[in-house]
Motif scaffolding. Structure first.
Motif, short mmCIF file in Angstrom:
data_model
loop_
_atom_site.label_atom_id
_atom_site.label_comp_id
_atom_site.label_asym_id
_atom_site.label_seq_id
_atom_site.Cartn_x
_atom_site.Cartn_y
_atom_site.Cartn_z
N GLY A 188 -4.99 7.98 -7.70
CA GLY A 188 -4.16 7.40 -6.54
C GLY A 188 -4.57 5.74 -6.61
N TYR A 189 -5.91 5.38 -6.56
CA TYR A 189 -6.20 3.84 -6.57
C TYR A 189 -5.35 3.32 -7.66
CZ TYR A 189 -9.85 5.20 -3.27
OH TYR A 189 -10.77 5.77 -2.18
N VAL A 190 -5.67 3.74 -9.01
CA VAL A 190 -5.06 3.28 -10.16
C VAL A 190 -3.72 3.10 -10.25
CG1 VAL A 190 -5.12 3.55 -12.73
CG2 VAL A 190 -7.27 3.98 -11.56
N LEU A 191 -2.85 4.17 -9.71
CA LEU A 191 -1.72 4.24 -9.97
C LEU A 191 -1.02 3.16 -8.70
CD1 LEU A 191 1.26 5.50 -10.72
CD2 LEU A 191 1.03 7.02 -8.94
N GLY A 192 -1.53 3.15 -7.78
CA GLY A 192 -1.02 2.42 -6.72
C GLY A 192 -1.20 0.67 -7.06
N SER A 193 -2.75 0.44 -7.89
CA SER A 193 -2.78 -0.94 -7.99
C SER A 193 -2.13 -1.43 -9.40
CB SER A 193 -4.32 -1.15 -8.02
OG SER A 193 -4.70 -0.05 -8.91
N ALA A 194 -2.13 -0.39 -10.40
CA ALA A 194 -1.22 -0.76 -11.33
C ALA A 194 0.05 -1.20 -11.28
CB ALA A 194 -1.47 0.28 -12.22
N VAL A 195 0.79 -0.18 -10.51
CA VAL A 195 2.44 -0.35 -10.28
C VAL A 195 2.56 -1.62 -9.42
CG1 VAL A 195 4.34 0.66 -8.98
CG2 VAL A 195 2.84 2.04 -10.31
N ARG A 240 5.26 -0.97 -2.67
CA ARG A 240 6.35 0.38 -2.39
C ARG A 240 6.66 1.06 -3.57
NH1 ARG A 240 10.33 -2.59 1.89
NH2 ARG A 240 10.05 -4.26 0.20
N TRP A 241 6.74 0.47 -4.86
CA TRP A 241 7.09 1.17 -5.88
C TRP A 241 5.94 2.24 -6.35
CZ3 TRP A 241 11.56 1.83 -8.19
CH2 TRP A 241 12.65 1.00 -7.79
N ALA A 242 5.01 2.16 -5.87
CA ALA A 242 3.85 3.20 -6.18
C ALA A 242 4.37 4.27 -5.49
CB ALA A 242 2.55 2.80 -5.52
N LEU A 243 5.09 4.27 -4.29
CA LEU A 243 5.35 5.43 -3.60
C LEU A 243 6.64 6.02 -4.20
CD1 LEU A 243 4.72 4.41 0.17
CD2 LEU A 243 3.42 5.77 -1.20
N ARG A 244 7.55 5.42 -4.98
CA ARG A 244 8.50 5.97 -5.68
C ARG A 244 8.43 6.32 -7.02
NH1 ARG A 244 11.49 0.22 -4.18
NH2 ARG A 244 11.63 0.58 -1.76
N PHE A 263 -4.90 9.14 -1.54
CA PHE A 263 -5.64 7.90 -1.74
C PHE A 263 -4.54 6.70 -2.45
CE2 PHE A 263 -8.98 10.80 -1.48
CZ PHE A 263 -9.68 10.35 -0.47
N ILE A 264 -3.30 7.08 -2.76
CA ILE A 264 -2.55 6.15 -3.33
C ILE A 264 -2.34 4.86 -1.96
CG2 ILE A 264 -0.29 6.95 -2.31
CD1 ILE A 264 0.78 6.12 -5.02
N ILE A 265 -2.30 4.95 -0.91
CA ILE A 265 -2.19 4.01 0.04
C ILE A 265 -3.56 3.23 0.14
CG2 ILE A 265 -1.98 3.33 2.44
CD1 ILE A 265 0.37 4.19 1.38
N ALA A 266 -4.70 3.77 -0.19
CA ALA A 266 -6.01 3.11 -0.05
C ALA A 266 -6.01 1.95 -1.43
CB ALA A 266 -7.29 3.99 -0.12
N GLY A 267 -5.26 2.25 -2.32
CA GLY A 267 -5.37 1.59 -3.44
C GLY A 267 -4.70 0.22 -3.38
N VAL A 268 -3.65 0.31 -2.42
CA VAL A 268 -2.99 -1.00 -1.90
C VAL A 268 -3.00 -1.24 -0.43
CG1 VAL A 268 -1.19 -0.28 -3.72
CG2 VAL A 268 -0.95 0.56 -1.50
N LEU A 269 -4.16 -1.05 0.10
CA LEU A 269 -4.37 -1.21 1.57
C LEU A 269 -4.16 -2.76 2.00
CD1 LEU A 269 -5.35 0.09 4.16
CD2 LEU A 269 -7.63 -0.36 3.38
N LEU A 270 -4.99 -3.71 1.29
CA LEU A 270 -4.76 -5.03 1.62
C LEU A 270 -3.06 -5.50 1.84
CD1 LEU A 270 -7.63 -6.57 -0.63
CD2 LEU A 270 -7.28 -6.65 2.06
#
Length: 509
Positions: free
Chosen positions: A185-192, A200-204, A60-67
């Motif tokens: 996953g949402y939190v990490l994606g949006s926070a990073v 893209r840093w969320a995936l790194r 769900f990390i992608i869903a957190g940065v979907l927009l």
């Protein structure tokens, strides 16, 4: 005077047979002791829980940065939903392969390969140019393939480390990390994204955590023999093995497994659609209420991803604990407690999700409240459905059973629900004026099928309750092969007759 076969005194202190020698009775299988200290078992469970956390963060990390992903690759709602469909489709196609390997080869090696695959694919996807969006889709498919190994095999390892009430509690903790990992996953994606200004840093960040997980897995997690917990440390080694076709045929006749798998499929359909689209739905609801400006370029406001992620974590922890504890206590008075708890929670979740959707244009607070209740009720089932599978399936088939449940659940569930939701939303928008209100209403109405599907899931668990006790009794029957596999039993009996040294005294006994 020599002892006859089967007389007292031939078994060792843990019930294992002595080594075959001159004048001793042959056996079609050799029983060997296996044991693990309690602290080692709990340490292994802790490592598996940590990896499960990372597993669902990847989902769900992608869903957190979907927009931001949509803006970067210039993809529509329907194609954005297809992104998750590719992930799930690759997961379900590879799950039977990992299930087969997990039942017959080293589970630890298979898990290590899976972690390396999803970690490498996730890291490489962060360097893809916006001109090659198809490569990003492909990388998400590889991440799904890697996560299939863990989702399929890890619960079977826990099933062989713990038994009965211990297993229920450990599975509850293990499955807490489904909603917790999803929410983080949402939190990490949006926070990073907020900190770096680049999604893209969320995936790194994830590969660093996954490298630690791989080291811990290699050093601290054992690979217990199949069925070690049920046999109290005495494990059958050798003997006839069933084929994959025979395992599948056995599972197809196991009605508790069949109906509970369809119930899990309904859960997967709803959680897949909600997990992927809910942050965007909540964002657009706030725009409609005048609390948020529309997003025209990245980075978009990620407040709703953070809120939904936190909501998923909290309701997930509470829900899994409530479901597991209710199951453990209710089983003492009703042996069919597990499917009945799953059925009642899903039937109660359906109106909550419906109200959360229809009230969103009117009152955002009420929508959040009912959404939280719906997520809590859905989370009550994660540990319970795993315990159902482990109790109605013989140990030698559990990897295959997990794989088939994952495959069916994803084929009919969350492999298509994000794409279907986006497709319906795009179709509804095509015939309406191009306004933010109409975009929001299109997405809202495409969600309504979730309430109907989750009601069907409750009915499937009610049917599971009809067969549960019979299938549990069959799964506990001793003997080679699968319980209803007469061919395997015949092969075992023939092997016994053909072994050298079998005397009339053995038959008389």
């Amino acid at each position: 005077m020599s002892m006859k076969c089967g007389e007292p005194g031939l078994e060792g202190p843990q019930g294992q047979s002595p080594e075959l020698g001159s004048g001793q009775c042959p056996s079609p299988t050799t029983l060997a002791p296996w044991s693990l200290s309690r602290w080692r078992a709990y340490l292994a469970a802790a490592v598996l829980c940590y990896i499960n956390l990372l597993n669902y963060m990847n989902w769900f990390i992608i869903a957190g940065v979907l927009l931001d992903v949509q803006k970067f690759f210039r993809i529509s709602d329907s194609n954005a939903g297809l992104l998750q469909t590719v992930f799930i489709s690759c997961l379900l196609l590879s799950a039977p392969v990992f299930g087969y390997l997990g039942d017959r080869h080293s589970r630890k090696a298979t898990l290590s390969f899976g972690i390396l695959l999803w970690s490498g694919a996730g890291l490489s996807s962060s360097f893809i140019s916006p001109r090659y969006s198809w490569l990003f889709f492909l990388s998400r498919g590889l991440v799904g393939t890697g996560t299939a190994s863990y989702s399929t095999i890890a619960p079977t390892v826990l099933g062989d480390l713990f038994v009965r009430d211990q297993r229920t509690r450990v599975l509850a903790i293990f499955y807490i990390f489904i909603p917790v990992g999803s929410g983080l996953g949402y939190v990490l994606g949006s926070a990073v994204t907020e900190l770096t200004g680049n999604w893209r840093w969320a995936l790194r960040v994830m590969p660093c955590l996954e490298a630690v997980a791989l080291i811990l897995l290699i050093l601290l997690v054992p690979d217990p023999p199949r069925g070690a917990a049920e046999k109290q440390g005495v494990v059958a080694v050798g003997g006839p093995k069933s084929t994959w076709y025979e395992d599948v045929r056995y599972l197809g006749r196991n009605w508790s497994f069949v109906w509970s798998t369809l119930g899990v499929t309904a859960m997967a359909f709803v959680t897949g659609a909600l997990g992927f689209w809910a942050p965007k739905f909540l964002f657009e609801a706030r725009v409609v209420h005048g609390l948020q400006f529309p997003c025209f370029r990245e980075p978009c406001n990620s407040q709703d991803s953070l809120i939904f992620g936190a909501l998923t974590v909290v309701t997930g922890i509470i829900g899994v604990i409530l479901g597991a504890e209710a199951s453990r206590r209710y089983k003492k008075v009703n042996p069919r407690a597990e499917p009945l708890i799953c059925a009642s929670s899903l039937l109660a979740a359906a109106p909550c999700l419906y109200l959360a959707l229809v009230l969103a244009p009117t009152t955002l607070l009420a929508s959040y409240v009912f959404l939280a209740l719906g997520e809590l009720l859905l989370s009550c089932n994660w540990a319970v459905v795993a315990d159902i599978l482990l109790s109605v399936v013989v140990p030698r088939c559990r990897g295959t059973a997990e794989a088939l449940q994952i495959t069916v659940g994803h084929i009919l569930g969350d492999a298509g629900s994000p794409y279907l939701t986006g497709l319906i939303s795009s179709a509804l928008r095509a015939g309406r004026p191009d306004s933010y209100l109409q975009r929001f209403l299109s997405l809202q109405q495409s969600f309504l099928c979730c309430a109907f599907v989750i009601t069907l899931g409750g009915g499937c668990f009610l049917l599971t309750a009809l067969y549960l006790e019979r299938d549990q009794a069959r799964a506990q029957q001793p003997g080679p092969g699968t319980p209803d596999n007469k061919d395997m039993d015949g092969k075992a009996a023939e092997s016994q007759r053909l072994l050298p040294g079998t005397s009339a005294s053995t038959k008389d006994h």
